[in-house]
Motif scaffolding. Structure first.
Motif, PDB file in Angstrom:
ATOM      1  N   SER A 261      40.042  51.844  44.405  1.00 42.72           N
ATOM      2  CA  SER A 261      39.317  50.924  45.276  1.00 42.72           C
ATOM      3  C   SER A 261      39.876  49.510  45.178  1.00 42.72           C
ATOM      4  CB  SER A 261      37.827  50.937  44.916  1.00 42.72           C
ATOM      5  OG  SER A 261      37.116  50.005  45.696  1.00 42.72           O
ATOM      6  N   ILE A 262      40.149  49.066  43.945  1.00 44.74           N
ATOM      7  CA  ILE A 262      40.702  47.723  43.732  1.00 44.74           C
ATOM      8  C   ILE A 262      42.087  47.602  44.361  1.00 44.74           C
ATOM      9  CG2 ILE A 262      41.579  46.148  41.958  1.00 44.74           C
ATOM     10  CD1 ILE A 262      39.312  47.239  40.139  1.00 44.74           C
ATOM     11  N   LEU A 263      42.922  48.605  44.149  1.00 47.09           N
ATOM     12  CA  LEU A 263      44.290  48.554  44.650  1.00 47.09           C
ATOM     13  C   LEU A 263      44.322  48.584  46.176  1.00 47.09           C
ATOM     14  CD1 LEU A 263      45.981  50.954  42.084  1.00 47.09           C
ATOM     15  CD2 LEU A 263      46.269  48.482  42.230  1.00 47.09           C
ATOM     16  N   LYS A 264      43.457  49.366  46.787  1.00 38.39           N
ATOM     17  CA  LYS A 264      43.425  49.433  48.247  1.00 38.39           C
ATOM     18  C   LYS A 264      42.910  48.137  48.849  1.00 38.39           C
ATOM     19  CE  LYS A 264      42.734  54.449  48.410  1.00 38.39           C
ATOM     20  NZ  LYS A 264      41.766  55.545  48.656  1.00 38.39           N
ATOM     21  N   ALA A 265      41.881  47.560  48.209  1.00 41.80           N
ATOM     22  CA  ALA A 265      41.249  46.366  48.773  1.00 41.80           C
ATOM     23  C   ALA A 265      42.108  45.120  48.614  1.00 41.80           C
ATOM     24  CB  ALA A 265      39.886  46.145  48.120  1.00 41.80           C
ATOM     25  N   SER A 266      42.781  44.975  47.469  1.00 45.57           N
ATOM     26  CA  SER A 266      43.499  43.725  47.206  1.00 45.57           C
ATOM     27  C   SER A 266      45.016  43.852  47.221  1.00 45.57           C
ATOM     28  CB  SER A 266      43.064  43.155  45.849  1.00 45.57           C
ATOM     29  OG  SER A 266      43.376  44.060  44.802  1.00 45.57           O
ATOM     30  N   LYS A 267      45.522  45.063  47.000  1.00 43.84           N
ATOM     31  CA  LYS A 267      46.981  45.248  46.932  1.00 43.84           C
ATOM     32  C   LYS A 267      47.519  46.081  48.092  1.00 43.84           C
ATOM     33  CE  LYS A 267      46.514  43.183  42.967  1.00 43.84           C
ATOM     34  NZ  LYS A 267      46.791  41.748  42.828  1.00 43.84           N
ATOM     35  N   PHE A 268      46.609  46.702  48.854  1.00 39.00           N
ATOM     36  CA  PHE A 268      46.958  47.412  50.082  1.00 39.00           C
ATOM     37  C   PHE A 268      47.876  48.616  49.854  1.00 39.00           C
ATOM     38  CE2 PHE A 268      45.895  43.054  51.163  1.00 39.00           C
ATOM     39  CZ  PHE A 268      44.916  43.240  52.142  1.00 39.00           C
ATOM     40  N   PHE A 269      47.628  49.354  48.774  1.00 37.90           N
ATOM     41  CA  PHE A 269      48.351  50.608  48.598  1.00 37.90           C
ATOM     42  C   PHE A 269      47.506  51.591  47.797  1.00 37.90           C
ATOM     43  CE2 PHE A 269      49.580  48.399  44.687  1.00 37.90           C
ATOM     44  CZ  PHE A 269      49.592  49.406  43.734  1.00 37.90           C
ATOM     45  N   THR A 270      47.868  52.851  47.912  1.00 37.66           N
ATOM     46  CA  THR A 270      47.245  53.918  47.145  1.00 37.66           C
ATOM     47  C   THR A 270      48.179  54.280  45.999  1.00 37.66           C
ATOM     48  OG1 THR A 270      46.073  54.815  49.058  1.00 37.66           O
ATOM     49  CG2 THR A 270      46.437  56.312  47.196  1.00 37.66           C
TER      50      THR A 270
END
Length: 502
Positions: A261-270
């Motif tokens: 969730s953190i990576l998708k929301a702030s870093k834009f990747f899975t």
């Protein structure tokens, strides 16, 4: 200069680092100063020089020149703006246009006015050091198109872009596109650090940002606030020539759903690292539940990178919707968070133990919620009245040892090698081992667990030595750096005790 890493590029990772030669655990990878450092997003009112909390109301301390928050100590020292290290640049901008800080009623809530500070510091630093901007910062990924579709883009446009270009009079110096680029650079690439007094900041460290992300990093770093927030990156485990170098953009001791969730929301990747795609999180079962329908069954996600995927027991046919699992986990996390507000006393420790007992019928023993409870208990045992180290009975000393070893089992998988987290737990482990050895000796026991007193103390000394060797990388003014010195002195005393047994 000895090259430690090379920069490569790929469609999947963008720019990333690989070892330029065989690197050994503990070896320094690089050192760099931040391009800019400043408050995190949504910070409450704080001093713009030292980042300590301040009163945001009408009577709160202010910079005598620009009227923005400075604590009384910094305001007294900074008799002229030239003496400021971090606040100087924006101070000149605000003072020139008479932009005053607007008092806020709640000094504990996020202060929107301060969201512009760190982006402004990056913009002003780019003017001063154009060469470093072009070489190191401008090439960094900021996901402009993806961010444009997010609600935060509009919020940032109003709170930061329009404020800097309008009232602050910077329209001729910085385009709206450039300001949004800087906001994106910070959102995607900034790393958190702490001041000497433990207050949070964020900084742009372009070399560290080149390192790819993995939920099991092989690169660790420490930030030295007393040396202009110098960052030192080191190798956590041996890395062979050509292997990819990984840092982590999330907290390793959270479950897969939260990390994704953190990576998708702030870093834009899975993240598709080995840990994330494994339902058991590399055999730790860090997110697994105990099956309520059979004995010994573990319930894991059928697709860990999809939080809506069903969860299924590996021993029986029990299945449950991912949404229901996440709701239950959030409820348990909320119960855990409530304990943080309790007084730092015996009642708090006992509340954590009750919660641990309650959750052990639902969660795998190494589940991340149980691990978080262990961390809290490790800190409490040996420190609070009624449970101080010298008065703990053997059963509770053994309890603390067990808690430490369980956390180390997790860290050995997720933060292998020479990590700061490991060092802190090792320090907590050595003390009860010494007290247990001494209490057994006082009772006339020649051995404990098959080990003589000297062997037990030597084991504690080895643990303490490893702790100190990791923490010696830390800034000596920080809590970790201070602990490094304490560990060094304790090791000398312990070694003297061991030598006296010869």
């Amino acid at each position: 200069m000895d090259e430690t890493y090379r920069v490569l590029e790929s469609p999947e990772l963008g720019r990333y680092g690989v070892a330029a030669r065989d690197l050994r655990a503990g070896e320094r990878l690089f050192v760099e100063l931040p391009f800019a450092i400043g408050p995190k997003l949504d910070s409450p009112p704080l001093c713009l020089e030292c980042c300590c909390p301040v009163d945001g109301g009408d009577s709160g301390p202010r910079c005598p020149r620009c009227g923005w928050p400075l604590c009384e100590d910094c305001a007294a020292v900074l008799s002229t703006p030239e003496l400021a290290t971090y606040h100087r640049a924006e101070c000149a901008v605000f003072a020139e246009k008479c932009i005053r800080f607007q008092a806020v009623e709640d000094s504990t809530a996020g202060c929107v006015q301060l969201d512009c500070i760190t982006p402004l510091r990056v913009l002003l630093a780019a003017e001063v050091d154009r060469e470093r901007w072009e070489r190191e910062i401008a090439p960094m990924e900021y996901h402009g198109e993806a961010r444009r579709d997010e609600a935060n883009w509009t919020v940032d446009e109003h709170n930061i872009v329009e404020f800097l270009r309008g009232p602050c009079g910077l329209a001729d110096r910085f385009s709206a596109e450039l300001i949004q680029q800087v906001i994106g650079l910070l959102d995607v690439n900034a790393f958190e650090g702490r001041t000497c007094n433990g207050y949070s900041v964020r900084g742009l460290y372009p070399q560290l940002a080149i390192m790819a992300h993995n939920c099991v990093p092989n690169v660790v770093h420490s930030i030295h606030p007393s040396e202009d927030f110098r960052l030192e990156a080191r190798i956590a485990v041996d890395v062979a020539d050509g292997e990819t170098l990984y840092t982590t953009y999330t907290y390793t001791l959270t479950g897969t759903v939260a990390r994704q969730s953190i990576l998708k929301a702030s870093k834009f990747f899975t993240c598709l690292c080995a840990r994330c795609v494994d339902p058991t999180e590399l055999g730790t079962h860090f997110s697994s539940l105990l099956c309520s329908k059979c004995v010994g069954g573990l319930v894991v996600s059928t697709n860990p990178i999809d939080e809506q995927a069903d969860w299924k027991c590996g021993h029986c046919d029990f299945k449950i919707a991912g949404a229901i699992v996440q709701k239950a986990v959030i409820t348990m996390h909320n119960e855990l968070d409530e304990l943080v507000c309790l007084e730092y006393d015996a009642g708090r420790l006992e509340a954590y133990e009750r919660l641990y007992k309650k959750f052990r019928t639902v969660l795998h023993p190494l589940h991340f919620i149980n691990t978080a409870i262990r961390h809290s208990l490790i800190e409490l045992y040996g420190r609070i009245p009624g449970y101080e180290m010298a008065e703990l009975p053997d059963v509770l000393l053994e309890r603390k040892v067990e808690l430490c070893r369980d956390v180390l089992r997790v860290l050995d998988v997720f933060e292998p090698g020479r990590s700061r987290s490991r060092a802190m737990v090792l320090y907590e482990l050595h003390a009860p081992l010494i007290v247990l050895a001494q209490s057994g000796f006082a009772r006339g026991e020649e051995k404990r667990d098959g080990k003589t007193l000297k062997q037990q103390l030597t084991e504690a000394a080895t643990i303490l030595e490893e702790c100190g060797s990791i923490l010696e990388w830390e800034d000596p003014t920080t809590p970790e750096g201070i602990l490094a010195n304490v560990a060094k002195q304790s090791l000398l005393q312990l070694q003297q005790s061991i030598d006296s047994l010869d």
